[in-house]
Design a protein around this motif. Structure first.
Motif, short mmCIF file in Angstrom:
data_model
loop_
_atom_site.label_atom_id
_atom_site.label_comp_id
_atom_site.label_asym_id
_atom_site.label_seq_id
_atom_site.Cartn_x
_atom_site.Cartn_y
_atom_site.Cartn_z
N THR A 220 0.85 -1.19 0.00
CA THR A 220 0.00 0.00 0.00
C THR A 220 0.88 1.24 0.00
O THR A 220 1.78 1.37 0.83
N TRP A 221 0.61 2.14 -0.95
CA TRP A 221 1.24 3.46 -0.98
C TRP A 221 0.30 4.42 -0.26
O TRP A 221 -0.76 4.74 -0.78
N PHE A 222 0.65 4.86 0.94
CA PHE A 222 -0.12 5.89 1.63
C PHE A 222 0.38 7.23 1.11
O PHE A 222 1.56 7.54 1.20
N ILE A 223 -0.53 8.01 0.54
CA ILE A 223 -0.18 9.28 -0.11
C ILE A 223 -0.76 10.43 0.69
O ILE A 223 -1.96 10.45 1.00
N ARG A 224 0.10 11.39 1.00
CA ARG A 224 -0.31 12.56 1.77
C ARG A 224 -1.19 13.47 0.93
O ARG A 224 -0.82 13.86 -0.16
#
Length: 164
Positions: free
Chosen positions: A112-116
């Protein structure tokens, strides 16, 4: 059927400077053996997000943690690959440490890429996830998780991965 070719790919993210992304779209993906280029329409991702995604991808692929299976299709060992989950997820700005705009988390069978927020638009997130679902379903990506190390998850912080 021939066996898929295994590659440690060069995967890059960029903001479109040449008008390559079609009107109404946020993302254009070009893939070939050993190379993937994800180009986003200006305004749908930030430059700093692309930089941090690229740092993490260089680390992941140069260390063989994930590989590209060029020539795979849905009939190539589908049970092994259809269970993989890869996605982007936009999270609130205040959930991030200073100077980070992406925090990737990896678990066996999941990335999972958590993107701000606001570094990726919802449309870019949705189109990225649709592309990833299709690529995973076709068996184009393979996770290499060393179960012997006892790790249950990994986080990648871009500033820790840059070359000295």
């Amino acid at each position: 059927m021939t066996e898929p070719e295994i590659h440690l790919p060069d995967l890059r993210y960029e903001v479109d400077r040449e008008g390559k992304v079609p009107a109404g779209r946020a993302l254009l993906v070009r893939e070939e053996p050993g190379f993937v280029l994800a180009t986003f329409r200006p305004g749908d991702v930030s430059e700093v997000l692309c930089e941090q995604l690229n740092i993490v991808c260089r680390y992941i692929f140069s260390n063989g943690l994930w590989v590209q299976r060029w020539g795979a299709d849905e009939s190539t060992e589908p049970s092994e690959h259809t269970r993989l989950k890869i996605r982007f997820e936009i999270v609130p700005d205040d959930a991030f440490p200073k100077d980070h705009v992406c925090i990737p988390r990896e678990r066996p069978g999941e990335f999972t890429w958590f993107i701000r927020e606001p570094h990726m638009s919802q449309q870019a997130c949705d189109e990225s996830n649709a592309h990833l679902r299709q690529a995973v379903r076709a068996g184009l990506w393979m996770q290499r998780w060393d179960q012997d190390e006892g790790e249950t998850e990994r986080f990648f912080f871009p500033d820790e991965l840059e070359d000295p």
